[in-house]
Design a protein around this motif. Sequence first.
Motif, mmCIF file in Angstrom:
data_model
loop_
_atom_site.group_PDB
_atom_site.id
_atom_site.type_symbol
_atom_site.label_atom_id
_atom_site.label_comp_id
_atom_site.label_asym_id
_atom_site.label_seq_id
_atom_site.Cartn_x
_atom_site.Cartn_y
_atom_site.Cartn_z
ATOM 1 N N UNK A 114 -3.873 3.544 1.387
ATOM 2 C CA UNK A 114 -4.973 2.595 1.194
ATOM 3 C C UNK A 114 -4.708 1.882 -0.125
ATOM 4 N N UNK A 115 -4.502 0.567 -0.112
ATOM 5 C CA UNK A 115 -4.078 -0.119 -1.328
ATOM 6 C C UNK A 115 -5.204 -0.478 -2.283
ATOM 7 N N UNK A 116 -6.283 0.290 -2.269
ATOM 8 C CA UNK A 116 -7.420 0.060 -3.145
ATOM 9 C C UNK A 116 -7.901 1.399 -3.693
ATOM 10 N N UNK A 117 -8.799 1.346 -4.662
ATOM 11 C CA UNK A 117 -9.259 2.558 -5.345
ATOM 12 C C UNK A 117 -10.127 3.419 -4.432
ATOM 13 N N UNK A 160 -4.268 10.632 3.390
ATOM 14 C CA UNK A 160 -4.657 9.310 2.903
ATOM 15 C C UNK A 160 -4.394 9.246 1.407
ATOM 16 N N UNK A 161 -3.623 8.259 0.978
ATOM 17 C CA UNK A 161 -3.280 8.098 -0.440
ATOM 18 C C UNK A 161 -3.767 6.741 -0.932
ATOM 19 N N UNK A 162 -4.426 6.720 -2.095
ATOM 20 C CA UNK A 162 -4.875 5.471 -2.703
ATOM 21 C C UNK A 162 -3.819 4.953 -3.669
ATOM 22 N N UNK A 163 -3.448 3.702 -3.504
ATOM 23 C CA UNK A 163 -2.494 3.036 -4.396
ATOM 24 C C UNK A 163 -3.080 1.680 -4.773
ATOM 25 N N UNK A 164 -3.979 1.704 -5.778
ATOM 26 C CA UNK A 164 -4.690 0.482 -6.151
ATOM 27 C C UNK A 164 -3.832 -0.407 -7.034
ATOM 28 N N UNK A 165 -4.174 -1.705 -7.039
ATOM 29 C CA UNK A 165 -3.516 -2.647 -7.928
ATOM 30 C C UNK A 165 -3.228 -3.970 -7.258
ATOM 31 N N UNK A 166 -3.411 -5.043 -8.032
ATOM 32 C CA UNK A 166 -3.073 -6.401 -7.592
ATOM 33 C C UNK A 166 -3.748 -6.772 -6.277
ATOM 34 N N UNK A 167 -5.032 -6.435 -6.149
ATOM 35 C CA UNK A 167 -5.788 -6.823 -4.971
ATOM 36 C C UNK A 167 -5.257 -6.247 -3.669
ATOM 37 N N UNK A 168 -4.578 -5.106 -3.760
ATOM 38 C CA UNK A 168 -4.037 -4.458 -2.568
ATOM 39 C C UNK A 168 -2.549 -4.630 -2.395
ATOM 40 N N UNK A 184 -0.060 -3.871 -4.487
ATOM 41 C CA UNK A 184 0.743 -2.754 -4.986
ATOM 42 C C UNK A 184 0.918 -1.685 -3.907
ATOM 43 N N UNK A 185 -0.152 -1.320 -3.263
ATOM 44 C CA UNK A 185 -0.075 -0.290 -2.236
ATOM 45 C C UNK A 185 0.690 -0.731 -1.012
ATOM 46 N N UNK A 186 0.463 -1.953 -0.564
ATOM 47 C CA UNK A 186 1.176 -2.439 0.621
ATOM 48 C C UNK A 186 2.664 -2.625 0.333
ATOM 49 N N UNK A 187 3.022 -2.911 -0.917
ATOM 50 C CA UNK A 187 4.441 -3.003 -1.273
ATOM 51 C C UNK A 187 5.134 -1.666 -1.075
ATOM 52 N N UNK A 188 4.394 -0.583 -1.275
ATOM 53 C CA UNK A 188 4.958 0.748 -1.041
ATOM 54 C C UNK A 188 5.190 0.978 0.450
ATOM 55 N N UNK A 189 4.283 0.450 1.278
ATOM 56 C CA UNK A 189 4.464 0.550 2.728
ATOM 57 C C UNK A 189 5.701 -0.239 3.145
ATOM 58 N N UNK A 190 5.876 -1.427 2.583
ATOM 59 C CA UNK A 190 7.036 -2.269 2.897
ATOM 60 C C UNK A 190 8.333 -1.524 2.648
ATOM 61 N N UNK A 191 8.380 -0.748 1.560
ATOM 62 C CA UNK A 191 9.607 -0.053 1.163
ATOM 63 C C UNK A 191 9.831 1.260 1.919
ATOM 64 N N UNK A 192 8.834 1.715 2.648
ATOM 65 C CA UNK A 192 8.935 3.013 3.324
ATOM 66 C C UNK A 192 9.870 2.947 4.522
ATOM 67 N N UNK A 193 10.377 4.102 4.922
ATOM 68 C CA UNK A 193 11.231 4.196 6.104
ATOM 69 C C UNK A 193 10.410 3.860 7.352
ATOM 70 N N UNK A 194 10.916 3.008 8.247
ATOM 71 C CA UNK A 194 10.156 2.596 9.436
ATOM 72 C C UNK A 194 10.208 3.638 10.553
ATOM 73 N N UNK A 195 9.687 4.820 10.251
ATOM 74 C CA UNK A 195 9.773 5.925 11.213
ATOM 75 C C UNK A 195 8.410 6.394 11.708
ATOM 76 N N UNK A 196 7.344 5.634 11.355
ATOM 77 C CA UNK A 196 6.011 5.979 11.812
ATOM 78 C C UNK A 196 5.265 6.954 10.937
ATOM 79 N N UNK A 197 5.906 7.488 9.903
ATOM 80 C CA UNK A 197 5.261 8.495 9.068
ATOM 81 C C UNK A 197 4.581 7.903 7.827
ATOM 82 N N UNK A 198 4.770 6.602 7.566
ATOM 83 C CA UNK A 198 4.048 5.920 6.491
ATOM 84 C C UNK A 198 3.416 4.663 7.061
#
Length: 325
Positions: A37-40, A66-74, A76-90
């Motif tokens: 979740x890219x918010x607090x 569920x992990x919160x990764x707040x910052x930059x209006x969401x 920061x967290x979605x950037x972490x999703x972008x970098x994750x392995x595309x295997x369905x676990x993130x």
Amino acid sequence: MNRQRRSLLAGAAALAACPAASWASNAFPNKPVRIIVPLAPGGSADAMCRLIGNGLARVLGQPVIVENRAGAGGLTGLAEVVKAKPDGYTLGYSLAGALTVAPHIAKAMPFNPLKDLAPLTQVVSVPEILVVHPSVATPTLQALIAKAKAQPGRLNFASAGNATVPHLAGELLKREAGIDIVHVPYKGSGPALNDLLAGQVEIMVSDITLVRTHIATGRLVALAVAGPARVSELPAVPTAAQAGLPGFTIANWHGMVAPAGTPAALLAQLRDAIAQAVRLPEVAGKIDQEGAEAVVSTPAAFGSFLQQESTRAATLVRTLGIRWE
């Protein structure tokens, strides 16, 4: 209760007994699934994601973290999703802002939501409510507008951060009402709500799920529904049009995404699991109780929806002249 809500609740009982049974023979998943979740913590997206995550864990037969990764209006967290392995676990759970508004406001986007993330499904549609702290002493929208015009630049409106729907809504309110109120961005709707309840800021346009109970207890005053119709959970609250401001119309929604490159078959499998999760009695009932509406779509349909919403947001951002603060 509308037809879609009745359908969700009616189908819930059939899935309650053993929702994980149909997944037992599949290779996926064989370990915990992470949703970012890219918010607090404490905000609308966080609460709704945890509710749905609990249901998803039952369906998948694996823990859902569920992990919160707040910052930059969401972003920061979605950037972490972008970098994750595309295997369905993130996976990522996002409100409208980071996926469709931020690309048209941010000074530098760390990724392209329409290319670097795989659409999974919309999850809920959420009415937006204009609320004020009781100390503002404006029982109606017109009274708030009059006070803001009499005191330009003195009142503040909180948002969940730059490029979020509450930010867009506040700017739209300023334009439609012809008032000067100051934007105060936070790292999520939870921290924004805390300061609103404390009277540190005076105004906020919020998901109904976040403010409904505080309206009921009198800690916040609801002035208008920023949508085309009243909501059954707040029957006394007029729409903005009924309150004399027809151009003040905006809505929010939540959706789930995966890293780009996630196989189509896996996306379909995850989407089906989410559909089962939102129909569980404890999940469907809570979504309905909070005033939201479950909206489960296919990955293809959600992708088309994101394109349309991004185009609409771009037009609104240009019209309002919004900049990243």
